[in-house]
Write an enzyme that holds these catalytic residues in place. Structure first.
Site, short mmCIF file in Angstrom:
data_model
loop_
_atom_site.label_atom_id
_atom_site.label_comp_id
_atom_site.label_asym_id
_atom_site.label_seq_id
_atom_site.Cartn_x
_atom_site.Cartn_y
_atom_site.Cartn_z
N ARG A 112 -13.96 -32.74 37.71
CA ARG A 112 -13.42 -33.68 38.60
C ARG A 112 -12.02 -34.02 38.06
NH1 ARG A 112 -18.34 -32.49 39.95
NH2 ARG A 112 -18.39 -32.68 37.57
N THR A 113 -12.63 -34.82 36.73
CA THR A 113 -11.42 -35.48 36.16
C THR A 113 -9.99 -35.00 35.33
OG1 THR A 113 -13.24 -36.99 35.58
CG2 THR A 113 -11.13 -37.62 34.04
N ARG A 138 -9.86 -37.01 27.44
CA ARG A 138 -11.25 -37.07 27.03
C ARG A 138 -11.15 -36.55 26.08
NH1 ARG A 138 -15.07 -34.89 31.93
NH2 ARG A 138 -14.51 -37.13 32.13
N HIS A 166 -14.98 -45.09 30.72
CA HIS A 166 -14.46 -43.72 31.83
C HIS A 166 -13.53 -44.45 33.00
CE1 HIS A 166 -13.69 -40.36 33.74
NE2 HIS A 166 -15.18 -39.76 33.76
N LYS A 178 -9.44 -25.26 13.95
CA LYS A 178 -8.94 -24.64 12.27
C LYS A 178 -8.46 -25.91 11.95
CE LYS A 178 -5.75 -21.22 14.35
NZ LYS A 178 -4.41 -21.18 14.63
N1 CP Z 1 -16.98 -37.52 36.68
C1 CP Z 1 -16.80 -37.04 36.28
O1 CP Z 1 -16.30 -37.37 34.76
O2 CP Z 1 -16.89 -35.14 35.83
P1 CP Z 1 -16.44 -34.47 34.67
O3 CP Z 1 -16.76 -35.26 33.95
O4 CP Z 1 -16.01 -32.91 35.73
O5 CP Z 1 -14.68 -34.71 34.82
#
Ligand code: CP
Length: 310
Positions: A59-60, A109, A137, A87
């Protein structure tokens, strides 16, 4: 004020109520744009964004990429498992190499808590946290709050339960900070082993009884058990997934005992049959897909507002 109080978005912590209102107002405009036949605006033309994903995401990652493309930015996508990180290259070296290609903003991320703040101190470009370990998040919390505002008009005074694996959840922390800033009453609910004691310092109630919590709340946000963050060799946090579902899983039987409907949320990915059954996840009171849809508008708003901070 039409400017954010921050140069980076590393967490909800540090944002002001004005920041939230500005992001939501901007996202409203972008939501209207992405529902037009021509879904693109030139706002970030000649602006380059790198999406650095050191941890899996559906999603993100897709939602940031779509938001960037809707704003006409140039987009670079990087994923750790197909890069020179394998590496032994460090995070700062990796990012500095990408920045040498004249990147204006980094979305990252990373599995380590604090990675986004660390990076923001080390590099000259704008950093957006797309989830850092168990820490925060922020864009998930913003899209969750935006979805609730759409559904309920206001969240001030609403009772919002966050249910499940609070211990390993960055979504829980960011949601608590965001919802409290908007004036909501927040309660976390789950097994004792999955609720850290320090959570009470964020001004939330704690419960270990899902049925009683459902009676209390207007909204239940169900979280996934994050097995990948649990130490496989340690004593387990609960006896089995079946036992967990029986105690803390949301199902129709539980909802039918309530005297009014409640709004159901989930940040995804869903483990159907564990924290929530399919019929509840797909029911008329679920706003799970609205959350996903709003992710694009919220991320457009965040990128647009931060691009002006440069
Ligand atoms: N909600 C969320 O962060 O989903 P993903 O890990 O798929 O990005």
């Amino acid at each position: 004020m039409n400017q954010l109080s921050t140069r980076h978005l590393t967490g909800i912590r540090g944002l002001t109520r004005n920041d939230l209102e500005l992001i939501f107002k901007t996202a409203e405009g972008f939501k209207e744009v992405i529902n037009r036949p021509i879904k693109k605006v030139p706002s970030l033309r000649d602006f380059t964004i790198a999406n650095l994903f050191f941890e899996n995401s559906t999603r993100t990652r897709l939602s940031f990429e779509l938001a960037e493309k809707r704003l006409s930015a140039d987009v670079l996508n990087f994923s750790a498992n197909s890069s020179s990180v394998a590496k032994g290259e460090t995070l700062v070296d990796t990012v500095n190499n990408i920045l040498a290609m004249k990147v204006d903003l980094v979305v990252m991320r990373h599995p380590h808590p604090g990675a986004a703040s660390f990076l923001a101190k080390k590099v000259k470009t704008v950093v957006v946290n797309a989830g850092d370990g168990t820490h925060e998040h922020p864009t998930q919390a913003l899209l969750d709050a935006f979805s609730l505002l759409e559904k309920h008009g206001d969240v001030s005074g609403k009772n919002i339960a966050i249910v499940g694996d609070i211990r390993h959840s960055r979504v829980a922390i960011s949601n608590i900070l965001c919802l409290k800033l908007l004036g909501a009453n927040v309660r976390v609910c789950g097994p004792k082993t999955l609720i850290p004691k320090h959570i009470m310092s964020l001004g939330v109630e704690v419960s270990h009884n899902l049925d009683e919590t459902l009676q209390w709340c207007d909204v239940a946000s169900m979280l996934r058990i994050q097995l990948e963050r649990q130490d496989a060799h340690a004593v387990p946090y609960f006896p089995s997934l079946r036992e967990y579902a029986a105690q803390f899983g949301l199902n129709t039987h539980r909802l039918q005992k309530l005297d009014r409907p409640i709004t159901i949320m989930h940040p995804g990915p869903i483990n159907r049959g564990v924290e929530i059954t399919s019929d509840v996840a797909d029911s008329q009171h679920s706003i799970i897909l609205n959350q996903v849809e709003n992710g694009v508008a919220i991320r457009m708003a965040v990128l647009y507002l931060l691009s002006a901070q440069g």
